[in-house]
Design a protein around this motif. Sequence first.
Motif, mmCIF file in Angstrom:
data_model
loop_
_atom_site.group_PDB
_atom_site.id
_atom_site.type_symbol
_atom_site.label_atom_id
_atom_site.label_comp_id
_atom_site.label_asym_id
_atom_site.label_seq_id
_atom_site.Cartn_x
_atom_site.Cartn_y
_atom_site.Cartn_z
ATOM 1 N N LEU A 130 -6.524 12.676 -1.418
ATOM 2 C CA LEU A 130 -7.089 11.318 -1.434
ATOM 3 C C LEU A 130 -6.273 10.392 -0.523
ATOM 4 C CD1 LEU A 130 -9.465 10.075 -3.012
ATOM 5 C CD2 LEU A 130 -7.859 9.371 -4.773
ATOM 6 N N ARG A 166 -4.325 2.046 0.304
ATOM 7 C CA ARG A 166 -5.478 1.911 -0.582
ATOM 8 C C ARG A 166 -6.701 2.633 -0.025
ATOM 9 N NH1 ARG A 166 -7.442 -3.915 1.273
ATOM 10 N NH2 ARG A 166 -5.904 -4.275 2.864
ATOM 11 N N VAL A 167 -7.551 3.040 -0.943
ATOM 12 C CA VAL A 167 -8.790 3.714 -0.580
ATOM 13 C C VAL A 167 -9.921 2.723 -0.826
ATOM 14 C CG1 VAL A 167 -10.296 5.674 -1.072
ATOM 15 C CG2 VAL A 167 -7.811 5.919 -1.292
ATOM 16 N N ARG A 168 -10.722 2.514 0.189
ATOM 17 C CA ARG A 168 -11.742 1.467 0.082
ATOM 18 C C ARG A 168 -13.119 1.979 -0.294
ATOM 19 N NH1 ARG A 168 -10.104 -3.481 2.865
ATOM 20 N NH2 ARG A 168 -12.297 -4.066 2.663
ATOM 21 N N ARG A 169 -13.387 3.243 -0.028
ATOM 22 C CA ARG A 169 -14.735 3.726 -0.311
ATOM 23 C C ARG A 169 -14.707 5.179 -0.783
ATOM 24 N NH1 ARG A 169 -19.190 1.927 3.756
ATOM 25 N NH2 ARG A 169 -18.473 -0.021 2.819
ATOM 26 N N LEU A 219 -18.921 3.286 -7.998
ATOM 27 C CA LEU A 219 -19.115 2.219 -8.984
ATOM 28 C C LEU A 219 -17.843 1.381 -9.088
ATOM 29 C CD1 LEU A 219 -20.972 4.276 -11.742
ATOM 30 C CD2 LEU A 219 -21.962 2.468 -10.317
ATOM 31 N N TRP A 220 -16.697 2.036 -8.852
ATOM 32 C CA TRP A 220 -15.424 1.319 -8.812
ATOM 33 C C TRP A 220 -15.207 0.698 -7.438
ATOM 34 C CZ3 TRP A 220 -11.436 0.376 -12.358
ATOM 35 C CH2 TRP A 220 -10.256 -0.133 -11.810
ATOM 36 N N THR A 221 -15.349 1.524 -6.393
ATOM 37 C CA THR A 221 -14.932 1.071 -5.059
ATOM 38 C C THR A 221 -15.915 0.083 -4.425
ATOM 39 O OG1 THR A 221 -15.922 3.038 -4.042
ATOM 40 C CG2 THR A 221 -13.568 3.139 -4.548
ATOM 41 N N SER A 228 -16.438 -2.732 -5.491
ATOM 42 C CA SER A 228 -15.818 -4.054 -5.558
ATOM 43 C C SER A 228 -14.291 -4.008 -5.659
ATOM 44 C CB SER A 228 -16.382 -4.843 -6.745
ATOM 45 O OG SER A 228 -16.166 -4.149 -7.940
ATOM 46 N N ARG A 229 -13.732 -2.796 -5.784
ATOM 47 C CA ARG A 229 -12.290 -2.722 -5.999
ATOM 48 C C ARG A 229 -11.691 -1.568 -5.203
ATOM 49 N NH1 ARG A 229 -14.664 -3.011 -11.916
ATOM 50 N NH2 ARG A 229 -16.116 -1.757 -10.713
ATOM 51 N N ASP A 230 -10.491 -1.768 -4.657
ATOM 52 C CA ASP A 230 -9.797 -0.667 -3.997
ATOM 53 C C ASP A 230 -9.218 0.276 -5.043
ATOM 54 O OD1 ASP A 230 -10.298 -1.799 -1.539
ATOM 55 O OD2 ASP A 230 -8.331 -2.794 -1.395
ATOM 56 N N VAL A 231 -8.946 1.501 -4.603
ATOM 57 C CA VAL A 231 -8.215 2.460 -5.428
ATOM 58 C C VAL A 231 -6.850 2.639 -4.771
ATOM 59 C CG1 VAL A 231 -8.113 4.862 -6.207
ATOM 60 C CG2 VAL A 231 -10.310 3.675 -6.107
ATOM 61 N N ALA A 283 -15.693 -0.399 -16.736
ATOM 62 C CA ALA A 283 -15.647 -0.820 -15.332
ATOM 63 C C ALA A 283 -16.685 -0.072 -14.491
ATOM 64 C CB ALA A 283 -14.250 -0.600 -14.762
ATOM 65 N N LEU A 284 -17.105 1.101 -14.964
ATOM 66 C CA LEU A 284 -18.123 1.876 -14.244
ATOM 67 C C LEU A 284 -19.508 1.683 -14.861
ATOM 68 C CD1 LEU A 284 -16.197 5.280 -13.864
ATOM 69 C CD2 LEU A 284 -16.181 3.328 -12.320
ATOM 70 N N ALA A 286 -20.465 -2.085 -14.195
ATOM 71 C CA ALA A 286 -19.660 -2.463 -13.027
ATOM 72 C C ALA A 286 -19.903 -3.919 -12.618
ATOM 73 C CB ALA A 286 -19.948 -1.524 -11.859
ATOM 74 N N THR A 297 -17.019 -6.715 -12.660
ATOM 75 C CA THR A 297 -16.623 -7.385 -11.423
ATOM 76 C C THR A 297 -16.679 -8.898 -11.566
ATOM 77 O OG1 THR A 297 -17.371 -5.498 -10.127
ATOM 78 C CG2 THR A 297 -17.138 -7.588 -8.951
ATOM 79 N N LEU A 356 -13.613 -9.824 -13.311
ATOM 80 C CA LEU A 356 -12.503 -9.674 -12.368
ATOM 81 C C LEU A 356 -12.431 -10.873 -11.426
ATOM 82 C CD1 LEU A 356 -10.310 -8.027 -10.856
ATOM 83 C CD2 LEU A 356 -12.164 -6.868 -9.642
ATOM 84 N N GLY A 411 -6.813 -3.961 -7.427
ATOM 85 C CA GLY A 411 -7.859 -3.387 -6.572
ATOM 86 C C GLY A 411 -8.762 -4.472 -6.011
ATOM 87 N N GLY A 412 -8.957 -5.534 -6.779
ATOM 88 C CA GLY A 412 -9.746 -6.668 -6.295
ATOM 89 C C GLY A 412 -8.940 -7.530 -5.339
ATOM 90 N N THR A 440 -6.434 -6.688 -3.366
ATOM 91 C CA THR A 440 -6.253 -6.095 -2.037
ATOM 92 C C THR A 440 -7.590 -6.013 -1.295
ATOM 93 O OG1 THR A 440 -6.475 -3.835 -2.893
ATOM 94 C CG2 THR A 440 -4.241 -4.713 -2.706
ATOM 95 N N ARG A 441 -8.676 -5.773 -2.032
ATOM 96 C CA ARG A 441 -9.977 -5.717 -1.366
ATOM 97 C C ARG A 441 -10.255 -7.019 -0.621
ATOM 98 N NH1 ARG A 441 -14.660 -2.794 -1.911
ATOM 99 N NH2 ARG A 441 -13.111 -1.146 -1.887
#
Lengths: 480, 243
Positions: free
Chosen positions: A438, A446-449, A456-458, A460-463, B174-175, B178, B182, B185, B213-214, B216-217
């Motif tokens: 990964l 960070r992983v964006r997509r 469902l996570w990525t 709106s949020r980074d991993v 969160a899934l 979602a 969000t 968040l 995660g939000g 940094t996005r």
Amino acid sequence: MGRNPVTWLGSPTFPTAARTALADVQLRGNLAHATGTIRTKREAAVGELPDWERLRRAGEAIKDDVLSNLDVYLTRLEAAVTARGGVVHWARDAAEANEIVLGLVRAAGATEVVKVKSMATAEIGLNEALEAGGVSAIETDLAELIVQLGEDRPSHILVPAIHRNRSEIRDIFRATMPGASPSLSDRPAELAEAARAHLRRKFLSAQVAISGANFAVADTGSVVVVESEGNGRMCLTLPRTLITVMGLEKVVPSWRDLEVFLQLLPRSSTAERMNPYTSVWSGVTPGDGPREFHLVLLDNGRTATLADRVGRQALRCIRCSACLNVCPVYERTGGQAYGSVYPGPIGAILTPQLGAGTDDPGTASLLRSLPFASSLCGACYEVCPVRIDIPEVLVHLRGRVVAEKPAYAPEAVAMAAASWVMVSPRRFRFAQRLLGPLRLLARRGRVRRLPWPASLWTDSRDVPAPPRETFSAWWRRNRG
Amino acid sequence: MTTRVALMATCLTDTFFPDTARAVVRLLERLGCTVEFPPAQTCCGQMHYNTGYRRQATTLARHTARTFADYDAVVAPSGSCAGMVRDLYPGLHRSTVRVAGRTYELSEFLVDVLGVEDVGAYFPHRVTYHPTCHSLRMLGVGEKPLRLLRAVRGLELVELPAARSCCGFGGTFALKNADTSTAMLADKMRNVLDTGARVLTAGDNSCLMHIGGGLTRLNTGVRTLHLAEILASTEEEPWVATP
């Protein structure tokens, strides 16, 4: 025919309905403002009482006693009401209750009834049933009236029009209220005055009133309604015939028990020390108030709920709405997304239980989605005046949904695989190493997509990128 | 006599945030504890439990109880996992009752068991603190993390508006929800940004992973850091993240 569900037919599942609600900027603003205000006020009202925790425990204990001895208290209530000149009816479900009420209204020769705000009658869809039977029902609670005139649905237990702000209310009144001035402003006093003039005419002409009940005292057969506006009091005293529809679980043994709830309810609900109007009546009193009184005791899924040892605590609910006002999910989605007259955390545990056994597939999927409409943050349990452990019931009901899934359902397979991996340290360490690649997808840590379902996570949020070395590997290398 | 402590790293911290676990080791050793890491530990089972998979959660709980059976004190850098063990293990199986009474969230262990609030830390940054839901409402840690932070030299603690409001993580919530997650968040991030803090800290890496995660996005420039990493940092040995 299956049992009449407590949901609005055709409602989508919670996540789908929530998506629409979340995009409604007006709704979001109205709700954030309203729930924020009442939350702060409730905290202050509750903070005044040094024995609040003991009151909560007393409320819990009384309700638990009632739920364990319903047969005793209900027959005692029936005897007391009958002895004081009232008539008691028993309704297994919504259809039976509606039929009883319609029959009573017809027997009274009325085509129009005034209504006291009531969750039980909203639950069974009484207004629609009366309408179909040629009887129009006028809601007299201000917020219920706004919902009714706007041909809208309620979104809160206490304040069903909480999703509306005053300019929206002005527009509804101007468009639909008979006799409302076209120059009506959005000043609260002016709006209230318009509603008052409209309702006064109805109070004076109505022959039949319909109410719910907050409590009924078994010892004396006394029924109790608490309210803020006084409109309920008008309905309960002016018309000739009074019909009350009450959920089975609303009975309390004695006046001493009632005292506990008259402290718990207003502070939790409206953040008031005492509500402005508390109406109590016992059967009929010649020369004073209604000449005919009917009490309809409603089951509609309650005895089935009682059979569930964990789920039954939902029946302690006194409909105060404190859990709605503190819920971070409710605050953002509003109440209509829950697809029933019971929104918020209490709705998420009550609706699936009262509606269980529905034969409508759409309703069944809505009911399955409700226990998941919570982040389990626990704010609801913290404020509940009768200590319903809502997170516990949510998780319990999730377990029921899971138990109905086939073993090959993707989620069930994934969860089984995850526990198979994690119950073995060897397999778990191996799975941790599999996450390493990964890192190749990561930019700046960070992983964006990621593909579905991780998207469902990525979306709106980074991993975070996995580290080069897990902690357990580091420990083994340095300390092991 | 030194206190012998078993570190329950939690699956998420072990896998994604090893710096946090190393910080716990460094901090507890500095305070005179002997820290052990039972290598058989995996996951407490909370995700399964909260999603409705009680049977599998019980299997994982029994494994966890066996792994930590020989310790008088188990410390987890997570209010959520410690809450699972302490609040919910007793109801799962007779073999998972005992470990429940011996498990502590980090700030509780420091304040209640070791009796320290000033852990000798130095962290010269503007920091805001998010009280995570399970630490707050299951464990009732209250002000303990804040008391620890207030004693950190150089640290400027700024209050987070609407701090007690959930960040929207909620595990599989969160899934499964979602969009709502969000939206929650977004409000949490707005409140964090309003403080002007450079660092957001909390006692749970799960919530921090969500909020972080939000953050940094949106390239907000605010970083998330577990409470343990702040407390581990000293003037002589400032905390440096592993690259």
